[in-house]
Write a protein that holds these residues in place. Structure first.
Motif, PDB file in Angstrom:
ATOM      1  N   ASP A 149      -3.819   7.656  -4.779  1.00 17.31           N
ATOM      2  CA  ASP A 149      -5.263   7.472  -4.964  1.00 17.31           C
ATOM      3  C   ASP A 149      -5.613   6.035  -4.586  1.00 17.31           C
ATOM      4  N   TYR A 150      -6.445   5.841  -3.557  1.00 18.45           N
ATOM      5  CA  TYR A 150      -6.783   4.481  -3.144  1.00 18.45           C
ATOM      6  C   TYR A 150      -7.453   3.701  -4.269  1.00 18.45           C
TER       7      TYR A 150
ATOM      8  N   PRO B 187       0.807  -1.224   0.000  1.00 22.79           N
ATOM      9  CA  PRO B 187       0.000   0.000   0.000  1.00 22.79           C
ATOM     10  C   PRO B 187       0.842   1.276   0.000  1.00 22.79           C
TER      11      PRO B 187
ATOM     12  N   HIS C  80       1.137   6.416   1.426  1.00 24.94           N
ATOM     13  CA  HIS C  80       1.027   5.123   2.101  1.00 24.94           C
ATOM     14  C   HIS C  80      -0.304   5.051   2.822  1.00 24.94           C
ATOM     15  N   PHE C  81      -0.924   3.854   2.811  1.00 25.79           N
ATOM     16  CA  PHE C  81      -2.188   3.636   3.503  1.00 25.79           C
ATOM     17  C   PHE C  81      -2.044   2.572   4.587  1.00 25.79           C
TER      18      PHE C  81
ATOM     19  N   ASN D 142      -1.742  -7.494   2.034  1.00 24.58           N
ATOM     20  CA  ASN D 142      -1.063  -6.211   2.020  1.00 24.58           C
ATOM     21  C   ASN D 142       0.093  -6.310   3.011  1.00 24.58           C
TER      22      ASN D 142
ATOM     23  N   ILE E  80      -5.379   1.006  -5.799  1.00 27.47           N
ATOM     24  CA  ILE E  80      -5.309  -0.256  -5.065  1.00 27.47           C
ATOM     25  C   ILE E  80      -6.592  -1.052  -5.264  1.00 27.47           C
ATOM     26  N   ARG E  81      -7.724  -0.383  -5.179  1.00 25.78           N
ATOM     27  CA  ARG E  81      -9.001  -1.071  -5.390  1.00 25.78           C
ATOM     28  C   ARG E  81      -9.035  -1.761  -6.751  1.00 25.78           C
TER      29      ARG E  81
ATOM     30  N   MET F  24      -7.645  -1.013   5.238  1.00 25.20           N
ATOM     31  CA  MET F  24      -7.660  -1.520   3.870  1.00 25.20           C
ATOM     32  C   MET F  24      -8.201  -2.949   3.811  1.00 25.20           C
TER      33      MET F  24
END
Length: 259
Positions: free
Chosen positions: A19-20, A14, A55-56, A40, A23-24, A61
């Motif tokens: 922009d998330y 992640p 970073h998320f 992850n 990842i989606r 997540m």
């Protein structure tokens, strides 16, 4: 040679994805491609590239991945034991297990990336103190999972990452359903023998513990299977989340399992 079917995972790192949605989309593409597990990792800063890049957070997540997917298993490779109260972590895991319909793998390890601890106010300690904490937390997680209402939808598989011969592999023998090793082939073979000794000491069957490794490529994969590995994971990071090696691993898995 193991009797298990070979599986393929992808570690959706992640990082470097502002922009998330990137990842989606990568998770969707991975499930569509036929992977078995999406992982992850549990860090707060990138491990390569720009150290202060996007970073998320791991467990938020995982809840999102659980909701958007239908078939794959999911989990952290791996959760740092020092970041969270273990009873709370057990509750988080149970909740994500329910969101996913019973597809969570609880991956956990002793932790190693000092910046995560320092920047977020956790005690880094020593390798020995982090392993002692891992042992304590595994016991508390096990106890809390048995008390939660509602209970998890299945007995949540525990994945332990690491290869320390005296302490980590002992914990694998006691608690793990999956052991993730970062070792090369010869070291994996050596450590598997040590794990078998620990299993004999605690009365568990080493064949009941799945061996997980990084994808070594199609040239070496069969050798790793012969050494006991059946879960191969490809790591990929943002912003592109290139799945070319994932597709390679899935093709190899399908051909190998069809033999």
């Amino acid at each position: 040679m193991t009797s298990r079917q070979v599986r393929v995972g992808v570690q959706m790192q992640p990082q470097q994805a502002p922009d998330y949605g990137l990842i989606r989309d990568a998770v969707r593409r991975s499930e569509d491609a036929g992977v078995d597990v999406v992982f992850n990792w549990d860090h707060f800063y990138p491990l390569y590239g720009d150290p202060d890049g996007a970073h998320f957070e791991c467990w938020t997540m995982l809840g999102a991945i659980a909701e958007q997917t239908e078939r794959i298993e999911l989990g952290a490779l791996v959760t740092g034991t020092g970041y969270r109260n273990p009873d709370l972590l057990a509750d988080m895991a149970r909740t994500v297990d329910h969101i996913s319909g019973g597809r969570l793998i609880l991956g956990i390890g002793a932790g190693w990336f000092e910046r995560d601890y320092q920047e977020y106010g956790y005690e880094f300690g020593t390798a020995g103190s982090r392993l002692a904490l891992l042992k304590e937390h595994l016991g508390r997680i096990d106890a809390r999972l048995k008390k939660l209402n509602p209970a998890p939808l299945r007995e949540i598989p525990i994945l332990i990452g690491g290869g320390g011969e005296k302490k980590t592999l002992r914990l694998v023998a006691e608690y793990a359903d999956i052991w993730h090793s970062f070792a090369e082939l010869d070291v994996l073979e050596h450590k598997s023998k040590i794990l078998a000794d620990h299993c004999a000491a605690v009365g568990t069957d080493p064949a009941g513990i799945e061996r997980s490794v990084a994808w070594p490529g199609p040239e070496q994969a069969a050798e790793f299977v012969a050494a006991g590995a059946t879960l191969f994971t490809v790591g990929t990071g943002g912003p592109d989340y290139d799945l070319s090696k994932v597709l390679e691993a899935v093709r190899w898995r399908d051909e190998f399992n069809a033999r």
